[in-house]
Design an enzyme around this catalytic site. Sequence first.
Site, PDB file in Angstrom:
ATOM      1  N   LYS A  23      -8.133   3.127  -5.042  1.00  0.00           N
ATOM      2  CA  LYS A  23      -8.746   1.124  -4.637  1.00  0.00           C
ATOM      3  C   LYS A  23      -9.225   0.946  -2.927  1.00  0.00           C
ATOM      4  O   LYS A  23     -10.067   0.525  -3.163  1.00  0.00           O
ATOM      5  CB  LYS A  23      -7.665   0.518  -5.596  1.00  0.00           C
ATOM      6  CG  LYS A  23      -7.853  -0.734  -5.201  1.00  0.00           C
ATOM      7  CD  LYS A  23      -7.276  -2.246  -5.153  1.00  0.00           C
ATOM      8  CE  LYS A  23      -7.360  -2.923  -4.674  1.00  0.00           C
ATOM      9  NZ  LYS A  23      -6.651  -3.393  -3.438  1.00  0.00           N
ATOM     10  N   ASN A  24      -8.525   0.904  -2.504  1.00  0.00           N
ATOM     11  CA  ASN A  24      -8.176   0.843  -1.268  1.00  0.00           C
ATOM     12  C   ASN A  24      -9.452   1.603  -0.202  1.00  0.00           C
ATOM     13  O   ASN A  24     -10.242   1.160   0.573  1.00  0.00           O
ATOM     14  CB  ASN A  24      -7.363   0.237  -0.142  1.00  0.00           C
ATOM     15  CG  ASN A  24      -6.365  -0.607  -0.885  1.00  0.00           C
ATOM     16  OD1 ASN A  24      -6.739  -1.926  -0.963  1.00  0.00           O
ATOM     17  ND2 ASN A  24      -5.357  -0.876  -0.497  1.00  0.00           N
ATOM     18  N   CYS A 118      -5.396 -11.126  -3.110  1.00  0.00           N
ATOM     19  CA  CYS A 118      -3.839 -11.795  -3.431  1.00  0.00           C
ATOM     20  C   CYS A 118      -3.353 -12.587  -2.475  1.00  0.00           C
ATOM     21  O   CYS A 118      -3.695 -11.999  -1.084  1.00  0.00           O
ATOM     22  CB  CYS A 118      -2.420 -10.113  -3.217  1.00  0.00           C
ATOM     23  SG  CYS A 118      -3.435  -9.300  -4.405  1.00  0.00           S
ATOM     24  N   ARG A 123      -3.215 -14.673   5.529  1.00  0.00           N
ATOM     25  CA  ARG A 123      -3.574 -13.095   6.087  1.00  0.00           C
ATOM     26  C   ARG A 123      -4.577 -13.643   7.321  1.00  0.00           C
ATOM     27  O   ARG A 123      -6.315 -12.909   6.656  1.00  0.00           O
ATOM     28  CB  ARG A 123      -4.507 -12.293   4.873  1.00  0.00           C
ATOM     29  CG  ARG A 123      -3.074 -12.102   3.936  1.00  0.00           C
ATOM     30  CD  ARG A 123      -3.878 -11.324   2.153  1.00  0.00           C
ATOM     31  NE  ARG A 123      -3.999  -9.888   2.717  1.00  0.00           N
ATOM     32  CZ  ARG A 123      -4.353  -9.167   2.207  1.00  0.00           C
ATOM     33  NH1 ARG A 123      -4.405  -9.765   0.524  1.00  0.00           N
ATOM     34  NH2 ARG A 123      -4.657  -8.093   1.975  1.00  0.00           N
ATOM     35  N   ASP A 306       2.847  -2.119  -0.063  1.00  0.00           N
ATOM     36  CA  ASP A 306       2.044  -2.406  -1.606  1.00  0.00           C
ATOM     37  C   ASP A 306       2.911  -1.386  -2.760  1.00  0.00           C
ATOM     38  O   ASP A 306       2.887  -1.496  -3.702  1.00  0.00           O
ATOM     39  CB  ASP A 306       0.958  -1.645  -1.640  1.00  0.00           C
ATOM     40  CG  ASP A 306      -0.320  -1.611  -0.359  1.00  0.00           C
ATOM     41  OD1 ASP A 306      -0.071  -3.232  -0.599  1.00  0.00           O
ATOM     42  OD2 ASP A 306      -1.999  -1.756  -0.462  1.00  0.00           O
ATOM     43  N   ARG A 398      -7.302  -6.352 -11.309  1.00  0.00           N
ATOM     44  CA  ARG A 398      -9.088  -5.991 -10.008  1.00  0.00           C
ATOM     45  C   ARG A 398      -8.551  -4.970  -9.125  1.00  0.00           C
ATOM     46  O   ARG A 398      -8.908  -4.349  -8.989  1.00  0.00           O
ATOM     47  CB  ARG A 398      -8.593  -7.600  -8.957  1.00  0.00           C
ATOM     48  CG  ARG A 398      -8.865  -8.666  -8.885  1.00  0.00           C
ATOM     49  CD  ARG A 398      -8.673  -9.482  -8.383  1.00  0.00           C
ATOM     50  NE  ARG A 398      -8.453  -8.614  -7.002  1.00  0.00           N
ATOM     51  CZ  ARG A 398      -6.978  -8.186  -5.919  1.00  0.00           C
ATOM     52  NH1 ARG A 398      -6.374  -8.923  -6.078  1.00  0.00           N
ATOM     53  NH2 ARG A 398      -7.339  -7.818  -4.852  1.00  0.00           N
TER      54      ARG A 398
HETATM   55  N1  EPU Z   1      -3.484  -9.179  11.239  1.00  0.00           N
HETATM   56  C1  EPU Z   1      -3.303  -9.860  11.123  1.00  0.00           C
HETATM   57  N2  EPU Z   1      -5.214  -9.956  12.179  1.00  0.00           N
HETATM   58  C2  EPU Z   1      -6.057  -9.208  11.951  1.00  0.00           C
HETATM   59  C3  EPU Z   1      -5.632  -8.669  11.106  1.00  0.00           C
HETATM   60  C4  EPU Z   1      -4.574  -8.016  10.112  1.00  0.00           C
HETATM   61  O1  EPU Z   1      -3.152 -10.265  12.150  1.00  0.00           O
HETATM   62  O2  EPU Z   1      -6.903  -9.884  11.936  1.00  0.00           O
HETATM   63  C5  EPU Z   1      -1.971  -8.888  10.003  1.00  0.00           C
HETATM   64  C6  EPU Z   1      -1.608  -9.234   9.150  1.00  0.00           C
HETATM   65  O3  EPU Z   1      -1.624 -10.610   8.744  1.00  0.00           O
HETATM   66  C7  EPU Z   1      -0.968  -8.577   7.975  1.00  0.00           C
HETATM   67  C8  EPU Z   1      -0.776  -7.050   8.746  1.00  0.00           C
HETATM   68  O4  EPU Z   1      -1.863  -7.224  10.157  1.00  0.00           O
HETATM   69  O5  EPU Z   1       0.244  -8.840   8.465  1.00  0.00           O
HETATM   70  C9  EPU Z   1      -1.801  -5.855   8.470  1.00  0.00           C
HETATM   71  O6  EPU Z   1      -2.618  -6.529   7.688  1.00  0.00           O
HETATM   72  P1  EPU Z   1      -4.125  -4.917   7.498  1.00  0.00           P
HETATM   73  O7  EPU Z   1      -5.310  -5.629   8.519  1.00  0.00           O
HETATM   74  O8  EPU Z   1      -3.217  -3.981   8.053  1.00  0.00           O
HETATM   75  O9  EPU Z   1      -4.041  -5.945   6.118  1.00  0.00           O
HETATM   76  P2  EPU Z   1      -5.794  -5.502   5.263  1.00  0.00           P
HETATM   77  O10 EPU Z   1      -6.472  -4.925   5.765  1.00  0.00           O
HETATM   78  O11 EPU Z   1      -5.884  -6.854   5.459  1.00  0.00           O
HETATM   79  C10 EPU Z   1      -4.507  -3.792   3.695  1.00  0.00           C
HETATM   80  C11 EPU Z   1      -4.363  -3.113   2.027  1.00  0.00           C
HETATM   81  C12 EPU Z   1      -3.242  -4.287   2.221  1.00  0.00           C
HETATM   82  C13 EPU Z   1      -2.339  -3.335   1.941  1.00  0.00           C
HETATM   83  C14 EPU Z   1      -2.676  -4.134   3.915  1.00  0.00           C
HETATM   84  C15 EPU Z   1      -1.417  -3.497   4.303  1.00  0.00           C
HETATM   85  C16 EPU Z   1      -7.319  -3.437   1.354  1.00  0.00           C
HETATM   86  C17 EPU Z   1      -7.910  -4.215   1.142  1.00  0.00           C
HETATM   87  N3  EPU Z   1      -5.687  -3.767   1.809  1.00  0.00           N
HETATM   88  O12 EPU Z   1      -5.289  -5.059   3.552  1.00  0.00           O
HETATM   89  O13 EPU Z   1      -3.132  -3.971   0.052  1.00  0.00           O
HETATM   90  O14 EPU Z   1      -1.487  -4.616   1.434  1.00  0.00           O
HETATM   91  O15 EPU Z   1      -3.706  -2.969   4.240  1.00  0.00           O
HETATM   92  O16 EPU Z   1      -1.286  -1.521   4.054  1.00  0.00           O
HETATM   93  O17 EPU Z   1      -7.234  -2.494   1.582  1.00  0.00           O
HETATM   94  C18 EPU Z   1      -2.692  -4.517  -1.735  1.00  0.00           C
HETATM   95  O18 EPU Z   1      -3.924  -3.559  -2.112  1.00  0.00           O
HETATM   96  O19 EPU Z   1      -2.238  -4.775  -3.203  1.00  0.00           O
HETATM   97  C19 EPU Z   1      -2.894  -4.821  -0.652  1.00  0.00           C
HETATM   98  C20 EPU Z   1      -2.670  -5.971  -0.330  1.00  0.00           C
END
Ligand code: EPU
Length: 420
Positions: A23-24, A118, A123, A306, A398
Amino acid sequence: MQEVIKIEGGHLLEGEVSISGSKNATVALIPAAVLATGPVTIVGVPGIADVASLSEILRMLNVTVKEVAEDHLIIDPTDMKNCDLDSDIVTRLRASYYFMGALLGKYGYVRIKMPGGCYLGPRPIDLHLKGFEALGAEVEYAQGCYTIRAKQLIGTKIFLDIASVGATINIMMAASLAKGRTTIENAAKEPEIIDVATLLNKMGAQVRGAGTNVITVDGVEKLGGCFHEIIPDRIEAGTFTIIAASMAKHMKITNIIPQHIEALTSKLSEMGVKMDIGVDSIVIDRNENLNAADIKTRPYPGFATDLQQPLTALLTQAAGQSTIQDTIYPERFKHCIELQRMGANIDIGTGMSVITGPTKLYGDKVYATDLRCGACLVIAGLIAEGITEIHDIYHIDRGYDDLDGKLKKLGAVIYREMDE
Ligand code: EPU
């Protein structure tokens, strides 16, 4: 009226299940495809609501999306037109933010609503935006929409304060069509990043180092169409491994990359779960006497945030005190409140939970507050005595491809009903 999932717990599962495409990775690959000038065929696309939402966004951009087989998508951006993405669909999922990098890279302009997804606590997307600014873009935020524009994106060195998955992918996409070399330092190393880099390179990009913490992108003038097969979903694989450890007499999980879930399988083996790990599959036999474990979530290759929610359901069945610390999303503990309703003994602290087991779980009316909370409640429902009724299952739909259908084939008593 909303659909609910009902589970009659206590039935042991048996059989084989095949894991769908990630998915991701998918939710990044689809926006990445618009960087091309010709058709991009993606195979192994999971049947999840996020794909339907992204396809709707593609159609707004006049991109043709054809589903040629169950999991084959042909995305053709030949007649694409950039437009404002200010519809509510954008707020249905987090990954709509990948259109920022893709449209900025291709057109030097994007106007898009704040992404949704979510709720796991705050975030922010500041690192994505800082990355775009470093490449020479201007970012404005007004009335719930971001406007990002650049006359010319110019490659530069970008150090990410946090190894963010989303920021790494977004910068990689924008930088692919920038002028010169971009270096992303402290880049995230998740397998999904390698998958996106692989697609970009097949399209003609010059991305090196994906999967390490330094990625270099040499900008090119143009990207073309290609064929790509998505990697298996490591979180779905992990979820089914936990399901098997909870309730399977004997289960084989196929189409997985075992290395991607090593942090989970090594914890499970510490807990006493019997596993036979093959090249692309895993066989699990249930052990009723599990030990408690201590988990700390970390960026890949550490324990995935996750998977901490699904694992919590299993830890309620392990003897002794387990702890879970989520260093990525310290507020990702809403599932614990739902599990408490079912009889679990869990103390929720700041950024952590303490689970004391084993406790008997009882079916109840519970709410999937987010996607992985939903998976956790499905597992708890399979373990529990009586009927568990899960509400707000759109979160599950989703991100999991036919979770209840796959479980039914393994012998679970699980069905959907309309809530009165
Ligand atoms: N963060 C910041 N600033 C940013 C971006 C991230 O402070 O600009 C922080 C976040 O708040 C968090 C950490 O950095 O504490 C890591 O966030 P990351 O950006 O890596 O997460 P994401 O890209 O928003 C993806 C997955 C999530 C998964 C996370 C961590 C997708 C669409 N989502 O989110 O997946 O939990 O990486 O591995 O790829 C799920 O599948 O249930 C899900 C939430």
